[in-house]
Design an enzyme around this catalytic site. Structure first.
Site, short mmCIF file in Angstrom:
data_model
loop_
_atom_site.label_atom_id
_atom_site.label_comp_id
_atom_site.label_asym_id
_atom_site.label_seq_id
_atom_site.Cartn_x
_atom_site.Cartn_y
_atom_site.Cartn_z
N GLU A 66 -1.68 14.57 -10.40
CA GLU A 66 -2.30 14.30 -9.10
C GLU A 66 -3.51 15.20 -8.86
O GLU A 66 -4.52 14.75 -8.31
CB GLU A 66 -1.29 14.47 -7.97
CG GLU A 66 -0.20 13.41 -7.97
CD GLU A 66 -0.73 11.99 -7.89
OE1 GLU A 66 -1.88 11.80 -7.44
OE2 GLU A 66 -0.02 11.06 -8.29
N TYR A 149 -2.62 13.32 0.93
CA TYR A 149 -2.38 12.35 -0.13
C TYR A 149 -1.51 12.93 -1.24
O TYR A 149 -0.50 12.34 -1.63
CB TYR A 149 -3.69 11.82 -0.75
CG TYR A 149 -3.38 11.21 -2.09
CD1 TYR A 149 -2.79 9.96 -2.17
CD2 TYR A 149 -3.56 11.93 -3.27
CE1 TYR A 149 -2.41 9.42 -3.39
CE2 TYR A 149 -3.18 11.41 -4.49
CZ TYR A 149 -2.62 10.16 -4.54
OH TYR A 149 -2.23 9.65 -5.74
N ASP A 167 -4.07 6.45 -0.46
CA ASP A 167 -5.21 6.85 -1.28
C ASP A 167 -6.32 5.82 -1.13
O ASP A 167 -6.19 4.85 -0.39
CB ASP A 167 -4.79 7.01 -2.75
CG ASP A 167 -4.77 5.67 -3.44
OD1 ASP A 167 -4.32 4.69 -2.82
OD2 ASP A 167 -5.21 5.58 -4.60
N CYS A 220 -7.77 -5.30 -6.79
CA CYS A 220 -8.52 -5.21 -5.53
C CYS A 220 -9.51 -4.05 -5.62
O CYS A 220 -9.48 -3.11 -4.84
CB CYS A 220 -7.55 -5.02 -4.36
SG CYS A 220 -8.27 -5.30 -2.73
N CYS A 227 -9.88 -11.46 -7.34
CA CYS A 227 -9.00 -12.11 -6.36
C CYS A 227 -8.18 -13.23 -7.00
O CYS A 227 -7.10 -13.57 -6.52
CB CYS A 227 -9.82 -12.65 -5.19
SG CYS A 227 -10.67 -11.37 -4.25
N CYS A 230 -4.84 -11.92 -7.90
CA CYS A 230 -4.16 -11.14 -6.86
C CYS A 230 -2.90 -11.84 -6.36
O CYS A 230 -2.94 -13.02 -6.00
CB CYS A 230 -5.10 -10.88 -5.69
SG CYS A 230 -4.33 -9.91 -4.37
N CYS A 236 -4.48 -12.79 2.28
CA CYS A 236 -5.57 -11.83 2.49
C CYS A 236 -6.56 -12.30 3.54
O CYS A 236 -7.19 -13.34 3.42
CB CYS A 236 -6.30 -11.57 1.17
SG CYS A 236 -7.62 -10.33 1.32
#
Length: 316
Positions: A66, A149, A167, A220, A227, A230, A236
């Site tokens: 991280e 985060y 995030d 995305c 898309c 997706c 959406c």
DNA sequence: AATTCGTGGAG
DNA sequence: TCTCCAAGAAT
């Protein structure tokens, strides 16, 4: 409630139809819980096999990942992460070494203050948590270099705790699906946090966090979103509105060439390459502007990334 | 709240 | 070539 309608992606043609036809009726946001199941199902099929996601990865491995992933792409982190954990398999191992070794091992990942903070976090974990990466969000948050985060991510991915993980990927997904905007606000808002909490499924929170991040990273995306691939394209709001372009003040891109950051990078690169003290003249050749050079070196000293050693300079 | 802080790959 | 931006944090 059936999730079938969302689980079936549009064909590329259907997406372009939706984009071209634009809004025909009032376009409303989907129910917050409508997207969780299809995204988690998509993740089960499409998740990347990243080393810090494997079941044998320690909480320390998650924490290191991280830190490295803050503002740095996965592709550039893989190799340094592997070497880092090979050399320092525990926080204690890292804490035993000078901070400069962390800065050296950080290499060209960028933002080297992260290396300093990761070292400081390892020291704090030894002092305050008996060498174990804490599970508690507040305790994580208190560690150097750990913000909202990272605390949520480590609690989620290392300990399967339920925390909304907001995030840049998740924020973009939520902005598009629920707000119908191409991009989220410049900084996380109260409304975004509230939405993230409502969307998060309590029982599969950690999986949801990873899945929603992955969707933002692979499908995305900020530019050229896919898309047609997706799992929630039919829910959406942004797609339903015809994928309107970003409206508002232009988003701040970071200049780099000619900035102090570039000069700091050049100076630190020299210091990383030398075990011992480096005389001033070795630093003077990296940048022509003496004023800016001096300013950059001063800031590195102020940050603790560089120490003086007599007349020379070295890593701490 | 707005700035600052690296680096490199992709389009 | 040049612009964008990538699992943010600290101040």
């Amino acid at each position: 409630m059936s999730t079938e309608v969302y689980a079936t992606p549009m064909t590329p043609n259907e997406v372009s139809m939706a984009v071209e036809s634009g809004p025909t009726a009032a376009i409303e946001a989907p129910e917050p819980t409508a997207i969780t199941a299809p995204v988690i199902e998509w993740f089960a099929e499409n998740a990347r096999d990243l080393p810090w996601r494997r079941s044998d990865c320690s909480p320390w491995g998650v924490l290191v990942s991280e830190f490295m992933l803050q503002q740095t792409p996965v592709s550039r982190v893989l190799e340094p992460w592997r070497r880092w954990l090979d050399r320092w398999p525990t926080p204690e191992a890292l804490a035993l070494e000078p901070a400069g070794e962390a800065v050296r091992a950080w290499g060209r990942l960028g933002y080297p203050r992260r290396a300093l903070r990761l070292h400081a976090a390892a020291v704090a974990i030894g002092e305050r948590h008996d060498g174990q990466v804490p599970e508690d969000h507040a305790e994580l948050l208190a560690l150097p270099g750990v913000g909202e985060y990272t605390a949520a991510a480590v609690a989620s991915f290392a300990y399967a705790r339920a925390h909304p993980v907001l995030d840049t990927n998740v924020r973009r997904v939520l902005a598009r699906v629920f707000s119908g905007t191409e991009f989220p606000p410049p900084a996380p808002t109260v409304a975004e946090r509230a939405l993230a909490r409502r969307v998060m499924p309590e029982e599969e929170a950690a999986t949801w966090a990873a899945a929603s991040m992955e969707l933002g990273a692979l499908v995305c995306t900020a530019t050229n979103p896919r898309c047609d691939a997706c799992p929630v394209v039919q829910a959406c709001r942004w797609v339903a509105l015809g994928r309107p372009a970003h409206d508002g003040p232009p988003r701040r891109g970071q200049a780099y060439a000619g900035t102090d950051r570039q000069v700091r990078g050049l100076l630190l690169q020299v210091l990383r390459e030398h075990e011992g003290p480096v005389p001033q003249h070795r630093l003077d050749i990296v940048w022509p502007d003496a004023t800016q050079r001096a300013r950059a070196l001063e800031s590195l000293l102020a940050d603790g990334l560089v120490r003086t050693s007599g007349d020379a300079f070295r890593l701490p």
